[in-house]
Each structure stands twice: as C-alpha cells, then as structure tokens.
Design a protein around this motif. Sequence first.
Motif, PDB file in Angstrom:
ATOM      1  N   UNK A 187      67.859  26.621 -43.572  1.00 48.69           N
ATOM      2  CA  UNK A 187      67.032  25.522 -43.103  1.00 48.69           C
ATOM      3  C   UNK A 187      65.567  25.792 -43.448  1.00 48.69           C
ATOM      4  N   UNK A 188      64.809  24.696 -43.582  1.00 51.18           N
ATOM      5  CA  UNK A 188      63.360  24.794 -43.605  1.00 51.18           C
ATOM      6  C   UNK A 188      62.807  23.810 -42.578  1.00 51.18           C
ATOM      7  N   UNK A 189      61.562  24.038 -42.198  1.00 56.87           N
ATOM      8  CA  UNK A 189      60.809  23.079 -41.390  1.00 56.87           C
ATOM      9  C   UNK A 189      59.667  22.589 -42.268  1.00 56.87           C
ATOM     10  N   UNK A 190      59.670  21.301 -42.565  1.00 55.04           N
ATOM     11  CA  UNK A 190      58.673  20.758 -43.477  1.00 55.04           C
ATOM     12  C   UNK A 190      57.292  20.765 -42.831  1.00 55.04           C
ATOM     13  N   UNK A 191      56.272  20.497 -43.649  1.00 53.69           N
ATOM     14  CA  UNK A 191      54.900  20.435 -43.143  1.00 53.69           C
ATOM     15  C   UNK A 191      54.742  19.345 -42.084  1.00 53.69           C
ATOM     16  N   UNK A 192      55.616  18.340 -42.137  1.00 51.82           N
ATOM     17  CA  UNK A 192      55.571  17.262 -41.146  1.00 51.82           C
ATOM     18  C   UNK A 192      56.348  17.612 -39.876  1.00 51.82           C
ATOM     19  N   UNK A 193      57.008  18.781 -39.867  1.00 59.66           N
ATOM     20  CA  UNK A 193      57.737  19.216 -38.680  1.00 59.66           C
ATOM     21  C   UNK A 193      59.201  18.827 -38.647  1.00 59.66           C
ATOM     22  N   UNK A 194      59.729  18.300 -39.760  1.00 61.31           N
ATOM     23  CA  UNK A 194      61.142  17.924 -39.831  1.00 61.31           C
ATOM     24  C   UNK A 194      61.987  19.126 -40.240  1.00 61.31           C
ATOM     25  N   UNK A 195      63.083  19.334 -39.528  1.00 68.67           N
ATOM     26  CA  UNK A 195      64.037  20.376 -39.898  1.00 68.67           C
ATOM     27  C   UNK A 195      64.920  19.816 -41.006  1.00 68.67           C
ATOM     28  N   UNK A 196      65.038  20.538 -42.089  1.00 67.82           N
ATOM     29  CA  UNK A 196      65.835  20.063 -43.220  1.00 67.82           C
ATOM     30  C   UNK A 196      66.915  21.085 -43.554  1.00 67.82           C
ATOM     31  N   UNK A 197      68.129  20.608 -43.739  1.00 67.43           N
ATOM     32  CA  UNK A 197      69.247  21.461 -44.141  1.00 67.43           C
ATOM     33  C   UNK A 197      70.208  20.648 -44.987  1.00 67.43           C
ATOM     34  N   UNK A 198      70.952  21.300 -45.812  1.00 63.02           N
ATOM     35  CA  UNK A 198      71.865  20.619 -46.726  1.00 63.02           C
ATOM     36  C   UNK A 198      72.970  19.897 -45.948  1.00 63.02           C
ATOM     37  N   UNK A 199      73.355  18.715 -46.408  1.00 58.25           N
ATOM     38  CA  UNK A 199      74.430  17.965 -45.769  1.00 58.25           C
ATOM     39  C   UNK A 199      75.773  18.662 -45.986  1.00 58.25           C
ATOM     40  N   UNK A 200      76.715  18.402 -45.101  1.00 60.20           N
ATOM     41  CA  UNK A 200      78.045  18.974 -45.232  1.00 60.20           C
ATOM     42  C   UNK A 200      78.754  18.411 -46.450  1.00 60.20           C
ATOM     43  N   UNK A 201      79.540  19.247 -47.084  1.00 59.33           N
ATOM     44  CA  UNK A 201      80.320  18.878 -48.257  1.00 59.33           C
ATOM     45  C   UNK A 201      81.143  20.069 -48.679  1.00 59.33           C
ATOM     46  N   UNK A 202      81.698  20.016 -49.877  1.00 55.94           N
ATOM     47  CA  UNK A 202      82.489  21.134 -50.379  1.00 55.94           C
ATOM     48  C   UNK A 202      81.629  22.325 -50.777  1.00 55.94           C
ATOM     49  N   UNK A 203      80.306  22.136 -50.875  1.00 49.99           N
ATOM     50  CA  UNK A 203      79.446  23.184 -51.423  1.00 49.99           C
ATOM     51  C   UNK A 203      78.892  24.150 -50.396  1.00 49.99           C
ATOM     52  N   UNK A 204      79.081  23.882 -49.092  1.00 52.71           N
ATOM     53  CA  UNK A 204      78.627  24.825 -48.063  1.00 52.71           C
ATOM     54  C   UNK A 204      79.679  24.928 -46.962  1.00 52.71           C
ATOM     55  N   UNK A 205      79.583  26.012 -46.210  1.00 57.51           N
ATOM     56  CA  UNK A 205      80.449  26.185 -45.051  1.00 57.51           C
ATOM     57  C   UNK A 205      79.987  25.254 -43.935  1.00 57.51           C
ATOM     58  N   UNK A 206      80.940  24.661 -43.245  1.00 52.48           N
ATOM     59  CA  UNK A 206      80.621  23.790 -42.115  1.00 52.48           C
ATOM     60  C   UNK A 206      80.412  24.668 -40.881  1.00 52.48           C
ATOM     61  N   UNK A 207      79.198  25.176 -40.747  1.00 50.53           N
ATOM     62  CA  UNK A 207      78.906  26.181 -39.736  1.00 50.53           C
ATOM     63  C   UNK A 207      79.081  25.659 -38.320  1.00 50.53           C
ATOM     64  N   UNK A 208      79.716  26.457 -37.476  1.00 51.27           N
ATOM     65  CA  UNK A 208      79.874  26.095 -36.072  1.00 51.27           C
ATOM     66  C   UNK A 208      78.544  26.235 -35.343  1.00 51.27           C
ATOM     67  N   UNK A 209      77.802  27.298 -35.644  1.00 49.73           N
ATOM     68  CA  UNK A 209      76.471  27.432 -35.059  1.00 49.73           C
ATOM     69  C   UNK A 209      75.557  26.334 -35.588  1.00 49.73           C
ATOM     70  N   UNK A 210      75.740  25.934 -36.847  1.00 45.70           N
ATOM     71  CA  UNK A 210      74.983  24.821 -37.412  1.00 45.70           C
ATOM     72  C   UNK A 210      75.187  23.558 -36.579  1.00 45.70           C
ATOM     73  N   UNK A 211      76.441  23.247 -36.269  1.00 43.35           N
ATOM     74  CA  UNK A 211      76.733  22.043 -35.487  1.00 43.35           C
ATOM     75  C   UNK A 211      76.083  22.126 -34.107  1.00 43.35           C
ATOM     76  N   UNK A 212      76.161  23.300 -33.482  1.00 43.96           N
ATOM     77  CA  UNK A 212      75.534  23.464 -32.169  1.00 43.96           C
ATOM     78  C   UNK A 212      74.022  23.339 -32.268  1.00 43.96           C
TER      79      UNK A 212
END
Length: 285
Positions: A187-212
């Motif tokens: 994850x990153x936090x943009x200069x505007x304060x938005x948390x950004x992370x990659x959307x779920x798909x086949x290319x990343x693990x669907x993290x349980x901690x991510x969902x929480x």
Amino acid sequence: MPRIVYVNGAYHPEAEAKVSVFDRGFLFADAVYEVTAVIGGRLLDFPGHCARLRRSLAELDLPSPATDDEILAIHRELVARNALDLGHVYLTVTRGEADRDFAYPKAGTAPSLVMFTQARASIETPEAERGLRIASVPDLRWGRRDIKTVQLLYPSMAKMQAKRQGKDDAWFVENGEVTEGTSNNAYIVTREGTIRTRALGHDILHGITRAALMRVAGELDLRVEEKPFTVAEAQGAREAFITSAGAFVTPVVEIDGAAIGDGRPGPIARRLRAAYLETAIARAI
C-alpha cells in the motif's frame, strides 16, 4: 517440551511428525496453505482464513481433508497442547500420496493435512518500530497468485535478493506497477491522504489481513482506492505500508534507496496498525 504437530488425524512430537516422500506437496508443490495469527491464545481472522482455504482448494480441484469445524478444533487443540499464547498456526493441505505422475491421482486418494504452531516473542517488532526498507524486483511468478499455494521459491529468492542489498523485503513489479510483497499486500498513502492498493485479481493474493484493513480504514473514515501504483509513485508517496497475518500492518520507509515521506513510519500506518490489532483481538475466537 517438544512442539506438537498435527499430521493426518494424529498429534506427534515434531521429531516424529512425518509425511511420505511420495506426497504430491513434496513432489509437485501440489498443496495450499494458510497462516492464522494467535494472540492471547485466540485465533485472529479465522473465518476469513477458512473461506480462503476453501477457495484455494476449489481452484485446484483439491479435496478437503476436514470440515471448517474440524479444522477449527485442530487449531484450538494445537494451541492448547503447545501452550501457545502468541504466534501462528500453519496449515498445509496436499493432494496426498501417489506415485509420481503429472496427472492427478485417481479419485479417492486421501489429501494430507499438516498443521503446526510457531511462537513469537512480541506483537511489536523492530521492523514495525523503524519501518521496512524495500527493494523492487521483477515479478516472475506464475499467473495464479490468488491461490495460496506452497509454490514459494521465487518469493524466497526475491527476499534473499533484498537481504543481500541490505534491505528487509522485496516488492514485485510487473508491467511497471507494484503487485505485492514477497508475503504481504502493498500500500501507499498518496499526498492527498488516500490509501492506495492494487485491486483483487489473479495477480495478487487475496489477503485476509488486507480485507480486515479495508474495513478498519472505512471505520476510521480513511479513503481507500483500489488502483495500482508504480515504484516512482511509492517513492513520492506520503507513506507506505504492508499487511499480512505475520506483519499485521507494518510501515515501509524506503524503496530502492529512496526515503518515503520523512523516512520514518507515518501516522496513518501507525493508526491503522493500532486499530487493526484492537479490532482483530476483540473479534478473535
């Protein structure tokens, strides 16, 4: 007291816990796994881990060795037998024992279920206090990273590549964009304060901690955007962090030698870590 390990219906001292050399998990990495954190002897995010296990098994057409209730009971028994207050329970399901053949074994072959515990000394770690330093590496993994398989050789190689550079971990980069870390979501936090992370798909693990984390962020009125980011965007971000069952929420302070923000763990990552742990511990079973 020796650690007690569960193997296919029985509990053994770890030195006596064994599976066959013909197990497909050993021969083909034909297996999936889950890791559940334990705090105060209770399991964090367990329903999510069970649901993801079911999904991984289904995606590989791999039979389940036990029901959710049975798997929960084994977790609790292992925690009790090992007097585990703080740590993790690791679970592996393989397709079972069969002669070596690329084709799946005949129907009715019993899957293997192995579970063990690993203790940790403290919830807090030096990495959480100082933040992680990250090296970027090409993402050369297979295309179904959403299935939590035991095919972890390349993530291990990437981790060691980062260690040789004096860094803590690696982030994978594909088509110019960060996918995830070696064993965590990024994850990153943009200069505007938005948390950004990659959307779920086949290319990343669907993290349980991510969902929480996404739920917790919503409760804190923090804006989350599911959108990929580049290494350059991470280097120019206000903050960065990772999530996983082992790291919870851990700040990232550097990527490829460039400091992120002021080079120290940021307030949003610290706030999310505290809020996640408070919520997860309250809901632990």
